[in-house]
Each structure stands twice: as structure tokens, then as C-alpha cells.
Scaffold this active site. Structure first.
Site, PDB file in Angstrom:
ATOM      1  N   HIS A  54       0.799  -1.228   0.000  1.00 32.69           N
ATOM      2  CA  HIS A  54       0.000   0.000   0.000  1.00 32.69           C
ATOM      3  C   HIS A  54       0.834   1.280   0.000  1.00 32.69           C
ATOM      4  CE1 HIS A  54       0.868  -0.116   4.336  1.00 32.69           C
ATOM      5  NE2 HIS A  54       0.655   1.184   4.310  1.00 32.69           N
TER       6      HIS A  54
HETATM    7  C1  UD1 Z   1      -2.086   5.753   5.295  1.00 34.24           C
HETATM    8  C2  UD1 Z   1      -0.826   6.317   5.931  1.00 34.24           C
HETATM    9  C3  UD1 Z   1       0.248   5.252   5.957  1.00 34.24           C
HETATM   10  C4  UD1 Z   1      -0.248   3.989   6.606  1.00 34.24           C
HETATM   11  C5  UD1 Z   1      -1.556   3.545   5.968  1.00 34.24           C
HETATM   12  C6  UD1 Z   1      -2.111   2.376   6.730  1.00 34.24           C
HETATM   13  C7  UD1 Z   1      -0.397   8.724   5.590  1.00 34.24           C
HETATM   14  C8  UD1 Z   1       0.438   9.701   4.875  1.00 34.24           C
HETATM   15  N1  UD1 Z   1      -0.300   7.453   5.170  1.00 34.24           N
HETATM   16  O1  UD1 Z   1      -1.769   5.446   3.960  1.00 34.24           O
HETATM   17  O2  UD1 Z   1       1.364   5.720   6.697  1.00 34.24           O
HETATM   18  O3  UD1 Z   1       0.724   2.994   6.462  1.00 34.24           O
HETATM   19  O4  UD1 Z   1      -2.500   4.605   6.003  1.00 34.24           O
HETATM   20  O5  UD1 Z   1      -3.019   1.627   5.999  1.00 34.24           O
HETATM   21  O6  UD1 Z   1      -1.107   9.079   6.495  1.00 34.24           O
HETATM   22  N2  UD1 Z   1      -9.094   4.798   0.703  1.00 34.24           N
HETATM   23  C9  UD1 Z   1     -10.349   4.246   0.580  1.00 34.24           C
HETATM   24  N3  UD1 Z   1     -11.005   3.908   1.722  1.00 34.24           N
HETATM   25  C10 UD1 Z   1     -10.496   4.096   2.961  1.00 34.24           C
HETATM   26  C11 UD1 Z   1      -9.218   4.673   3.072  1.00 34.24           C
HETATM   27  C12 UD1 Z   1      -8.535   5.011   1.931  1.00 34.24           C
HETATM   28  O7  UD1 Z   1     -10.867   4.037  -0.519  1.00 34.24           O
HETATM   29  O8  UD1 Z   1     -11.166   3.751   3.964  1.00 34.24           O
HETATM   30  C13 UD1 Z   1      -8.348   5.106  -0.542  1.00 34.24           C
HETATM   31  C14 UD1 Z   1      -8.606   6.518  -1.070  1.00 34.24           C
HETATM   32  O9  UD1 Z   1      -8.597   6.458  -2.451  1.00 34.24           O
HETATM   33  C15 UD1 Z   1      -7.378   7.270  -0.589  1.00 34.24           C
HETATM   34  C16 UD1 Z   1      -6.287   6.199  -0.636  1.00 34.24           C
HETATM   35  O10 UD1 Z   1      -6.948   4.997  -0.277  1.00 34.24           O
HETATM   36  O11 UD1 Z   1      -7.075   8.369  -1.385  1.00 34.24           O
HETATM   37  C17 UD1 Z   1      -5.114   6.449   0.307  1.00 34.24           C
HETATM   38  O12 UD1 Z   1      -5.580   6.661   1.644  1.00 34.24           O
HETATM   39  P1  UD1 Z   1      -4.694   7.551   2.668  1.00 34.24           P
HETATM   40  O13 UD1 Z   1      -5.303   7.478   4.001  1.00 34.24           O
HETATM   41  O14 UD1 Z   1      -4.432   8.885   2.082  1.00 34.24           O
HETATM   42  O15 UD1 Z   1      -3.289   6.827   2.654  1.00 34.24           O
HETATM   43  P2  UD1 Z   1      -2.916   5.308   2.884  1.00 34.24           P
HETATM   44  O16 UD1 Z   1      -2.240   4.815   1.670  1.00 34.24           O
HETATM   45  O17 UD1 Z   1      -4.072   4.566   3.386  1.00 34.24           O
HETATM   46  N1  UDP Z   2      -4.021  -5.622   8.719  1.00 34.90           N
HETATM   47  C1  UDP Z   2      -5.303  -6.137   8.864  1.00 34.90           C
HETATM   48  N2  UDP Z   2      -5.971  -6.531   7.717  1.00 34.90           N
HETATM   49  C2  UDP Z   2      -5.405  -6.454   6.484  1.00 34.90           C
HETATM   50  C3  UDP Z   2      -4.093  -5.919   6.367  1.00 34.90           C
HETATM   51  C4  UDP Z   2      -3.433  -5.497   7.505  1.00 34.90           C
HETATM   52  O1  UDP Z   2      -5.835  -6.246   9.963  1.00 34.90           O
HETATM   53  O2  UDP Z   2      -6.056  -6.826   5.507  1.00 34.90           O
HETATM   54  C5  UDP Z   2      -3.309  -5.195   9.938  1.00 34.90           C
HETATM   55  C6  UDP Z   2      -1.961  -5.842  10.105  1.00 34.90           C
HETATM   56  O3  UDP Z   2      -2.093  -7.114  10.720  1.00 34.90           O
HETATM   57  C7  UDP Z   2      -1.227  -4.830  10.956  1.00 34.90           C
HETATM   58  C8  UDP Z   2      -1.798  -3.514  10.477  1.00 34.90           C
HETATM   59  O4  UDP Z   2      -3.028  -3.815   9.820  1.00 34.90           O
HETATM   60  O5  UDP Z   2      -1.548  -4.996  12.311  1.00 34.90           O
HETATM   61  C9  UDP Z   2      -0.851  -2.862   9.532  1.00 34.90           C
HETATM   62  O6  UDP Z   2      -1.476  -1.791   8.908  1.00 34.90           O
HETATM   63  P1  UDP Z   2      -1.046  -1.234   7.488  1.00 34.90           P
HETATM   64  O7  UDP Z   2      -0.281  -2.262   6.738  1.00 34.90           O
HETATM   65  O8  UDP Z   2      -2.277  -0.702   6.877  1.00 34.90           O
HETATM   66  O9  UDP Z   2      -0.152   0.023   7.864  1.00 34.90           O
HETATM   67  P2  UDP Z   2       1.371   0.235   8.352  1.00 34.90           P
HETATM   68  O10 UDP Z   2       1.642  -0.675   9.477  1.00 34.90           O
HETATM   69  O11 UDP Z   2       2.243   0.013   7.175  1.00 34.90           O
HETATM   70  O12 UDP Z   2       1.388   1.675   8.729  1.00 34.90           O
END
Ligand code: UD1
Ligand code: UDP
Length: 364
Positions: A206
Site C-alpha cells: 500500500h
Molecule cells: C495511510 C498512511 C500510511 C499507513 C496507511 C495504513 C499517511 C500519509 N499514510 O496510507 O502511513 O501505512 O494509512 O493503511 O497518512 N481509501 C479508501 N477507503 C479508505 C481509506 C482510503 O478508498 O477507507 C483510498 C482513497 O482512495 C485514498 C487512498 O486509499 O485516497 C489512500 O488513503 P490515505 O489514508 O491517504 O493513505 P494510505 O495509503 O491509506
Molecule cells: N491488517 C489487517 N488486515 C489487512 C491488512 C493489515 O488487519 O487486511 C493489519 C496488520 O495485521 C497490521 C496492520 O493492519 O496490524 C498494519 O497496517 P497497514 O499495513 O495498513 O499500515 P502500516 O503498518 O504500514 O502503517
């Protein structure tokens, strides 16, 4: 003592579940008001964790949603500030390195409310990563810095931050230990996906640097295609960012028939799948560590990691985003499985230490 906790993204719900439980166990001494920024909002990225991990309902839902980094962070900053002026807490608790973390920390520090940062001191030393900016800035305005590892303490010290730094252990290790027992009891993974223990690989992707670069995305999916076999498929719970970008680049990215893409999982199913995997390929911070907790070899789909101990111990190998390098990293890590797993991440009591420390430092 009254604490306002600001969360918004999936990994923060899991981390907050640990500390919220420790707060409740403390009885009347601490009250917690949870603010959900709304950064993640799909049911399987948010509500499912509140339900399954028994996190107290947020008192405030800011419903900020998705957007550019500046837009999201700015909107959150303004909305969190309103909440803090209303609630007048003794401290604000933030987790990790997302835009929600930075907004919570900035809003509090500008109102002169002490900031406690859980997962302080982590560094990738890559300023292209939005998370690196969020971490550095949050640590520099924080008043209490809760570090998961010795490396995190050293990183802070190198930046001149030495006061109120505590190595408490990793709340994600607390979570893993606590919920693993529940997962064993309740989750039907991997059988529910017709997967056999040790005969599949688990992948998650992601990171912006991977999803938003078509070449990297193509290379990573090529590597997963090379590793996916009928007798040992690759299963991937797909993050919404990745789902969106795959749709945009579908002509460039080839998907193996043995790559099984599924919606994001709840936490119990996720750790059950991690526990039985042959190997884990991921660009997630949390998942890298869970691979280590589970004793499963990990290939990190990035050029660097904040969790350097797992690499030094031989359980994690940096595969970057190059197809050959990822396949080579897989072979090396799976073949060279080390015999020991040192306890880098504490003893499963980080949540309790954080609450105890906040009670000592923040009580008026
Ligand atoms: C964010 C965090 C990242 C973290 C990740 C965990 C920042 C800069 N990044 O990244 O550090 O590792 O969360 O998962 O804060 N979207 C949906 N539904 C949702 C959420 C997101 O469709 O419920 C889609 C949207 O198109 C959005 C994109 O995902 O634009 C990215 O979401 P965003 O929260 O900006 O960043 P993440 O990649 O999720
Ligand atoms: N996770 C989850 N379901 C999923 C993918 C990840 O519950 O389908 C959990 C995972 O076990 C871990 C956390 O989400 O505890 C990690 O989150 P993510 O990878 O979104 O973000 P990051 O840790 O890179 O910030």
C-alpha cells in the site's frame, strides 16, 4: 487525568486498542476521549477494528476522508483544534506516522497541550516518504516519546531529543500476543480460503512509493507472479489505495492466476493468515513486525525499513521493488531461516507502561 486520543488509519486502531484497554484497567485515574479523524472510513478499514478489538466508541468523528496530504492534514488540524478547545485535556496521545498523527500533534502543541507520541523515534531516513516527515515533525513537538526499540531511542538522541524519551516496548507486540490467542479460537483462516498451513505466501502492498509508480507496481506484481504457484499461491488482502491504482494501471500490470486478491481482512483473520504463511511479502511496517512475531520469514518490498532489527536478525530481507531482487530475497530468506528470534520489542506490557508514564508525567 483526561487524555484525548487522535486516530484515523487502520494500524492506529490496532495500536490504540492496546492502550485503551490499559486505560480502562486503570479505573478512575484516567479518562480517554477518542477522536477519529476519518482518514480511513471503509467498514473493513475502520469500524471492523472498533468492533472486533473492543475499542471504545470515538466521541468525535471528524469525517475528513481522503484527499491530498496538505488538504487532509490541514482539515484535520482545524477540526482537532476545535475538539481540544472543547475538551481541555491534560494530554493528547498520537500513534505512528500518518497524517492523522501529525495533525493531532500540531493541534495540541499549538494549544500548549502536552503531546505523547507512541512509536516515537522510528526513521527510514528517506524524506521522500510522507510518513518520514510526519514522524520527524511529531517527535520534535512531542513532550513524551514512547519508543518501541533501542534503535528508536538512538535515532532521537542523534536528533538532540533526550528528555522524556522512554523505551516502553512495542504496542503492536502487546496486540499480537493478546489477540493471537483469540485468533486461534475464532478465526477460520487459512482453511476458510482453502489454504494449507505453510503452503501459501501472504502479501500486502500500500505504500505510495510502490502504488503510485507504475513501473514499481508492475515489477512487484511480476515478482509475486513468479512466486505464486498452484501448490503455493500468493494471497493478498488488497488495500483500497492499491485497488484504485491497480484499476488505473490494469493494462501494465499482469496478474498471475495463482495470485488471490481478497478484500482487506479483520485483525484476527489477518494474524491467523500471517501465522500459517510460508513467507510474507509486504511494504507495511506493522506486517513486517508481525511476520517476526510469528516467526515467518519476511521480504520487505522497499529499499529501506524502520524495523532494522528484523533485518539484522536475518528474518527480514529488503527486496525493494525490482522483480529479480524480490525473488532472490524470497529465496535467501526462506532458505536461511535463523534459529533465534531475539526479543527486540519488549514483553507485551508496553500499553501498561505508557499509561503509567502518562499518569506520572501529565497529571496536573
Ligand atoms: C495511510 C498512511 C500510511 C499507513 C496507511 C495504513 C499517511 C500519509 N499514510 O496510507 O502511513 O501505512 O494509512 O493503511 O497518512 N481509501 C479508501 N477507503 C479508505 C481509506 C482510503 O478508498 O477507507 C483510498 C482513497 O482512495 C485514498 C487512498 O486509499 O485516497 C489512500 O488513503 P490515505 O489514508 O491517504 O493513505 P494510505 O495509503 O491509506
Ligand atoms: N491488517 C489487517 N488486515 C489487512 C491488512 C493489515 O488487519 O487486511 C493489519 C496488520 O495485521 C497490521 C496492520 O493492519 O496490524 C498494519 O497496517 P497497514 O499495513 O495498513 O499500515 P502500516 O503498518 O504500514 O502503517
Amino acid at each position: 487525568m483526561k487524555i484525548v486520543t487522535v486516530v484515523g488509519a487502520r494500524p492506529q486502531f490496532i495500536k490504540a486498542a492496546v492502550v485503551s484497554r490499559a486505560i480502562v484497567a486503570n479505573g478512575q485515574d484516567v479518562s480517554e476521549v477518542i477522536v477519529h479523524t476519518g482518514q480511513h472510513y471503509d467498514r473493513n478499514m475502520s469500524q471492523v477494528f472498533f468492533d472486533q478489538l473492543e475499542i471504545p466508541e470515538p466521541r468525535y468523528h471528524l469525517e475528513v476522508g481522503s484527499g491530498s496530504h496538505g488538504e487532509m492534514t490541514g482539515t484535520m488540524l482545524a477540526k482537532v483544534e476545535n475538539v481540544l478547545m472543547e475538551e481541555q485535556p491534560d494530554g493528547v496521545l498520537v500513534y505512528g506516522d500518518t497524517n492523522s498523527t501529525l495533525a493531532g500533534a500540531l493541534a495540541a502543541s499549538k494549544l500548549d497541550i502536552p503531546v505523547a507520541h507512541v512509536e516515537a523515534g522510528l526513521r527510514s531516513f528517506n524524506r521522500q516518504m510522507p510518513e518520514e516527515i510526519n514522524r520527524v515533525l511529531t517527535d520534535h513537538v512531542a513532550d513524551l516519546l514512547f519508543c518501541p526499540t533501542d534503535a528508536a531511542v538512538s535515532n532521537l538522541n542523534r536528533e538532540g531529543i533526550t528528555r522524556n524519551v522512554r523505551r516502553v516496548g512495542d504496542v503492536m507486540y502487546d496486540a499480537f500476543l493478546y489477540y493471537r490467542a483469540l485468533a486461534e479460537e475464532k478465526s477460520e483462516m487459512p482453511g476458510a480460503l482453502e489454504l494449507t498451513q505453510g503452503r501459501y505466501k501472504l502479501a500486502t502492498i500500500h505504500r505510495q512509493e510502490n502504488t503510485d509508480d507504475p513501473e514499481k507496481l508492475r515489477n512487484i506484481f511480476s515478482a509475486l507472479g513468479e512466486l505464486a504457484e498452484a501448490a503455493s499461491p500468493v494471497v493478498m488482502p488488497v488495500h483500497p489505495r492499491t485497488r484504485k491504482l491497480l484499476r488505473q494501471h490494469q493494462r501494465d500490470v499482469s496478474l498471475s492466476p495463482h495470485l488471490r486478491m481478497i478484500p482487506p481482512l479483520d485483525y484476527l483473520d489477518m494474524i491467523a493468515l500471517e501465522n500459517s504463511a510460508q513467507a510474507i511479502l509486504t511494504d507495511s511496517g506493522g506486517v513486517q513486525k508481525e511476520a517476526y512475531f510469528a516467526g515467518v520469514p519476511c521480504i520487505t518490498l522497499r529499499a529501506e525499513t524502520e524495523w532494522v532489527e528484523t533485518v539484522a536478525a536475518g528474518w527480514n530481507c529488503l527486496g525493494g521493488s525490482d522483480t529479480c531482487q524480490i525473488v532472490a530475497a524470497f529465496e535467501q530468506t526462506v532458505a536461511g531461516r535463523p534459529e533465534t528470534r531475539p526479543r527486540f520489542y519488549g514483553d507485551g506490557e508496553a500499553g501498561k507502561r505508557i499509561v503509567r508514564e502518562m499518569l506520572t508525567r501529565l497529571c496536573r
